[in-house]
Scaffold this motif. Sequence first.
Motif, short mmCIF file in Angstrom:
data_model
loop_
_atom_site.label_atom_id
_atom_site.label_comp_id
_atom_site.label_asym_id
_atom_site.label_seq_id
_atom_site.Cartn_x
_atom_site.Cartn_y
_atom_site.Cartn_z
N PHE A 42 33.02 25.24 42.81
CA PHE A 42 31.92 25.39 43.77
C PHE A 42 32.46 25.65 45.17
O PHE A 42 33.42 25.02 45.61
N SER A 43 31.83 26.59 45.87
CA SER A 43 32.20 26.88 47.26
C SER A 43 30.93 27.10 48.06
O SER A 43 29.96 27.67 47.56
N GLU A 44 30.94 26.64 49.29
CA GLU A 44 29.76 26.82 50.12
C GLU A 44 30.11 27.57 51.40
O GLU A 44 31.26 27.64 51.82
N TRP A 45 29.10 28.14 52.00
CA TRP A 45 29.24 28.97 53.19
C TRP A 45 29.85 28.19 54.35
O TRP A 45 29.57 26.99 54.52
N ASN A 46 30.69 28.86 55.12
CA ASN A 46 31.24 28.29 56.35
C ASN A 46 32.00 26.98 56.09
O ASN A 46 31.77 25.97 56.75
N SER A 47 32.91 27.02 55.11
CA SER A 47 33.63 25.79 54.75
C SER A 47 35.15 25.94 54.78
O SER A 47 35.87 25.03 54.38
N PHE A 77 34.81 33.63 55.13
CA PHE A 77 34.58 34.10 53.76
C PHE A 77 35.83 34.72 53.16
O PHE A 77 36.18 34.47 52.00
N ALA A 78 36.54 35.54 53.96
CA ALA A 78 37.74 36.21 53.47
C ALA A 78 38.82 35.20 53.07
O ALA A 78 39.52 35.38 52.06
N ASN A 79 38.95 34.14 53.85
CA ASN A 79 39.94 33.11 53.53
C ASN A 79 39.58 32.40 52.23
O ASN A 79 40.44 32.16 51.37
N ARG A 80 38.31 32.07 52.07
CA ARG A 80 37.89 31.42 50.82
C ARG A 80 37.99 32.38 49.64
O ARG A 80 38.31 31.97 48.52
N TRP A 81 37.72 33.65 49.90
CA TRP A 81 37.83 34.64 48.83
C TRP A 81 39.27 34.73 48.31
O TRP A 81 39.51 34.69 47.10
#
Length: 245
Positions: A42-47, A77-81
Amino acid sequence: MLQKNPCKGKLIVVEGIDGSGKSTQIDLIYKWLVERGKSVYFSEWNSSPVVKSTTRLGKKQKSFTPTTFSLIQATDFANRWENQFLPMLKAGVIVLADRYAFTGFARDVARGVDPSWVRNLYSFAYQPDLVLYFRVPLDDAIERITFGRAKLKYYEAGMDLGLSDNKVTSFRLFQSRILEEYEKMVDEFSFEVIDAVQPVFQQQKHIRRLVSGILRGWHGLPNPIQSAREYSRMGTKSTEESSHD
């Protein structure tokens, strides 16, 4: 258009304006999938921790312009991606995202940023296997948010746009712009529209049917904990059967 997901894993995202109930539903889906023995991330926006301090400082000083706000969110987003989404998808995990690139498409454009420019920022991302868009009347969403919040935040309310001096009024106007952008994306990105006015259990029943549809015949990475439990139960059963021989 975003490129099709080429990975073994499945990507499922929820989208909608604030107060649409999407976070409640994705939490239920997460628990349901884990109970079924699936490996889920699970991942959420701006985290992302990479830009967390910068984002906090920019918001505190109210120094973000629409463009810099768009860039900082895209960096998050790019970092989480790169570090979360992609490795998990390649490994065969089901990735659940509470907000995806479409949030950037909706919010940034609502702030006046060029739609093509924003879409290009996220062009590296994949088209999700399932996009659940929670459609809710604006008045219902506003009531849910204002009832559950002691205070609306500056950027959350769109106060940087000068729409109104009143936070609630500004929030309403800002959300109406975001809602308009979401509706434009329904066909463009093949959103599955969920009636967010329905009772939670009815929404969840419908969502589980949709999720089951994209997982039919699919074999991803098993949940190691669940697999261990199953193995343990099988071992116990074998021992019990042996004791009766």
